[in-house]
Scaffold this active site. Sequence first.
Site, PDB file in Angstrom:
ATOM      1  N   ASP A   1      40.167  36.967  34.990  1.00  0.00           N
ATOM      2  CA  ASP A   1      40.458  36.410  36.300  1.00  0.00           C
ATOM      3  C   ASP A   1      41.920  35.953  36.291  1.00  0.00           C
ATOM      4  O   ASP A   1      42.548  35.857  35.225  1.00  0.00           O
ATOM      5  CB  ASP A   1      39.514  35.236  36.560  1.00  0.00           C
ATOM      6  CG  ASP A   1      39.835  34.480  37.831  1.00  0.00           C
ATOM      7  OD1 ASP A   1      39.927  35.117  38.898  1.00  0.00           O
ATOM      8  OD2 ASP A   1      40.014  33.250  37.761  1.00  0.00           O
TER       9      ASP A   1
ATOM     10  N   ASP B   1      43.782  33.462  39.166  1.00  0.00           N
ATOM     11  CA  ASP B   1      43.984  32.083  39.628  1.00  0.00           C
ATOM     12  C   ASP B   1      43.118  31.112  38.843  1.00  0.00           C
ATOM     13  O   ASP B   1      41.895  31.234  38.807  1.00  0.00           O
ATOM     14  CB  ASP B   1      43.654  31.966  41.113  1.00  0.00           C
ATOM     15  CG  ASP B   1      44.747  32.543  42.003  1.00  0.00           C
ATOM     16  OD1 ASP B   1      45.912  32.143  41.827  1.00  0.00           O
ATOM     17  OD2 ASP B   1      44.439  33.389  42.862  1.00  0.00           O
TER      18      ASP B   1
ATOM     19  N   GLY C   1      42.411  33.159  50.647  1.00  0.00           N
ATOM     20  CA  GLY C   1      43.267  32.186  51.305  1.00  0.00           C
ATOM     21  C   GLY C   1      43.090  32.112  52.808  1.00  0.00           C
ATOM     22  O   GLY C   1      42.979  31.015  53.383  1.00  0.00           O
TER      23      GLY C   1
END
Length: 266
Positions: free
Chosen positions: A19, A21, A63
Amino acid sequence: MNRVTHSPAQPWPSALLFDVDGTLADTEGVGHRPAYNDAFAEFGLTWHWSAELYRSLLVVAGGRERLHYYLERDRPPLDGQADAAARDAAAWVDAIHRSKTRHFEHRLAGGAVPLRPGVARLMREAVAQGCRLALVTNASRPSLDLMRRHLLPSDLQAAIAVTACGDEVGAKKPAPDLYSLALDKLDLAAHQCLAVEDAGSGLTAARAAGIACLVAYNDDTVGQDFSAAALAVDHLGEPDTPAARLHGPELAAGHVRFIDLAGLLG
């Protein structure tokens, strides 16, 4: 599709699927969150996402999706932006998100977001043993490219064999789609790979795809349920920066080494 089979002489993972973030670096706490706040100020908004508020928004993947969720859940004041938001809410949110991405890139380029302990070391140990590396993230392709370019040293940028990002699948983590896509690109079976994640949603996605998972949690994810992880630590660690183990096999050297990963597969 014929997948590569694991050699009995090579008990270690054939690929590590990282992954991005929160796993490679604390991009959320020192990257994305302040970048959102900078974007809000640029738009004349009085919004401020504290660490606690931002943590509550991380339950939403993506986001733009997170911004929409905040608008619907918290109903913040629009501070003179009401007309723009009313004309085309999706376009308005997209503009804020683009601003946030610019501020995020500025922080990345300025070195404000370092790699977490042990990430570069473990990647290099894996490459030295012939293990392939993949990045598997909910982030969009532009965001992934930014982070890959600014977070990873040049040798590790070149070592990434496969990437799978959020705009390539129909459902982001915690759905298994991204990990299934990465397996297809790698032409490997799930039992040959190990995912490295920081959060429960990523752990759920990896396990749903049949992939064992090592969790290196952080300040935003500590306290989540990692009982399905093969190993859970506070970070991967370095020889002079020991990792704290939540559960899983003992760390013989006090940090996570590639030679310790064979027992985690399954």
